[in-house]
Write a protein that holds these residues in place. Structure first.
Motif, mmCIF file in Angstrom:
data_model
loop_
_atom_site.group_PDB
_atom_site.id
_atom_site.type_symbol
_atom_site.label_atom_id
_atom_site.label_comp_id
_atom_site.label_asym_id
_atom_site.label_seq_id
_atom_site.Cartn_x
_atom_site.Cartn_y
_atom_site.Cartn_z
ATOM 1 N N LEU A 23 0.830 -1.211 0.000
ATOM 2 C CA LEU A 23 0.000 0.000 0.000
ATOM 3 C C LEU A 23 0.862 1.258 0.000
ATOM 4 C CD1 LEU A 23 -2.813 -1.068 2.489
ATOM 5 C CD2 LEU A 23 -3.046 -0.702 0.023
ATOM 6 N N ASN A 24 1.981 1.214 0.697
ATOM 7 C CA ASN A 24 2.918 2.340 0.702
ATOM 8 C C ASN A 24 3.429 2.612 -0.717
ATOM 9 O OD1 ASN A 24 4.804 4.271 2.028
ATOM 10 N ND2 ASN A 24 6.337 2.807 1.342
ATOM 11 N N ASP A 57 -4.545 4.381 7.465
ATOM 12 C CA ASP A 57 -4.983 4.901 8.755
ATOM 13 C C ASP A 57 -6.117 4.050 9.332
ATOM 14 O OD1 ASP A 57 -4.698 6.863 10.816
ATOM 15 O OD2 ASP A 57 -6.573 7.762 10.122
ATOM 16 N N MET A 58 -7.039 3.618 8.483
ATOM 17 C CA MET A 58 -8.122 2.748 8.932
ATOM 18 C C MET A 58 -7.567 1.414 9.436
ATOM 19 S SD MET A 58 -11.150 0.872 6.789
ATOM 20 C CE MET A 58 -9.902 -0.070 5.929
ATOM 21 N N LEU A 59 -6.603 0.863 8.716
ATOM 22 C CA LEU A 59 -5.983 -0.387 9.156
ATOM 23 C C LEU A 59 -5.306 -0.210 10.509
ATOM 24 C CD1 LEU A 59 -4.478 -1.713 5.821
ATOM 25 C CD2 LEU A 59 -6.253 -2.803 7.190
ATOM 26 N N LYS A 60 -4.675 0.936 10.714
ATOM 27 C CA LYS A 60 -4.033 1.211 12.002
ATOM 28 C C LYS A 60 -5.072 1.179 13.124
ATOM 29 C CE LYS A 60 -1.490 4.641 14.591
ATOM 30 N NZ LYS A 60 -0.825 5.921 14.600
ATOM 31 N N GLU A 71 5.434 -4.236 13.524
ATOM 32 C CA GLU A 71 4.355 -3.905 12.585
ATOM 33 C C GLU A 71 3.769 -2.526 12.896
ATOM 34 O OE1 GLU A 71 2.621 -8.386 11.645
ATOM 35 O OE2 GLU A 71 1.902 -7.281 13.406
ATOM 36 N N GLU A 72 3.582 -2.257 14.181
ATOM 37 C CA GLU A 72 3.034 -0.965 14.586
ATOM 38 C C GLU A 72 3.977 0.175 14.208
ATOM 39 O OE1 GLU A 72 1.325 1.150 18.621
ATOM 40 O OE2 GLU A 72 1.543 -1.029 18.576
ATOM 41 N N ILE A 78 5.327 4.712 8.103
ATOM 42 C CA ILE A 78 4.816 4.871 6.744
ATOM 43 C C ILE A 78 3.744 5.954 6.702
ATOM 44 C CG2 ILE A 78 3.347 3.720 5.018
ATOM 45 C CD1 ILE A 78 5.119 1.238 5.421
ATOM 46 N N LEU A 79 2.825 5.941 7.658
ATOM 47 C CA LEU A 79 1.779 6.969 7.682
ATOM 48 C C LEU A 79 2.376 8.368 7.835
ATOM 49 C CD1 LEU A 79 -1.080 5.270 9.698
ATOM 50 C CD2 LEU A 79 -1.282 6.323 7.442
#
Length: 93
Positions: A23-24, A57-60, A71-72, A78-79
């Protein structure tokens, strides 16, 4: 058919980090930071870039408390970087 199977065998295993990195990459293409893999041209599509950032952001939010520290951190980094690039290329809009 054999050639397609060989291509799939060369791909890294699918996991959450690889999904986020994919996605990045998509967001970076839409931000005009990377060339489109098909046309090899750099082209901005800020609406698609914003949508991809919103998906991340939704996935976060949806995975909060279920990610490893690595992962966090990857997702947070990335965000942050995508948001900074978005502000730069959109003129702060």
């Amino acid at each position: 058919m054999v050639e397609e199977k060989e291509k799939r065998e060369d791909l890294p295993p699918v996991n959450f980090s690889m999904f986020i990195l994919s996605l990045n990459t998509s967001a970076l293409v839409h931000l005009g930071e990377l060339p489109d893999p098909h046309s090899q041209q750099k082209k901005k599509d800020l609406a698609l870039a914003r949508q991809t950032i919103d998906i991340l952001d939704m996935l976060k939010e949806k995975t909060r408390g279920n990610l490893t520290r690595e992962e966090e951190k990857l997702l947070d980094t990335i965000l942050y970087e995508l948001r900074m690039i978005y502000l730069r290329v959109s003129g702060g809009k």
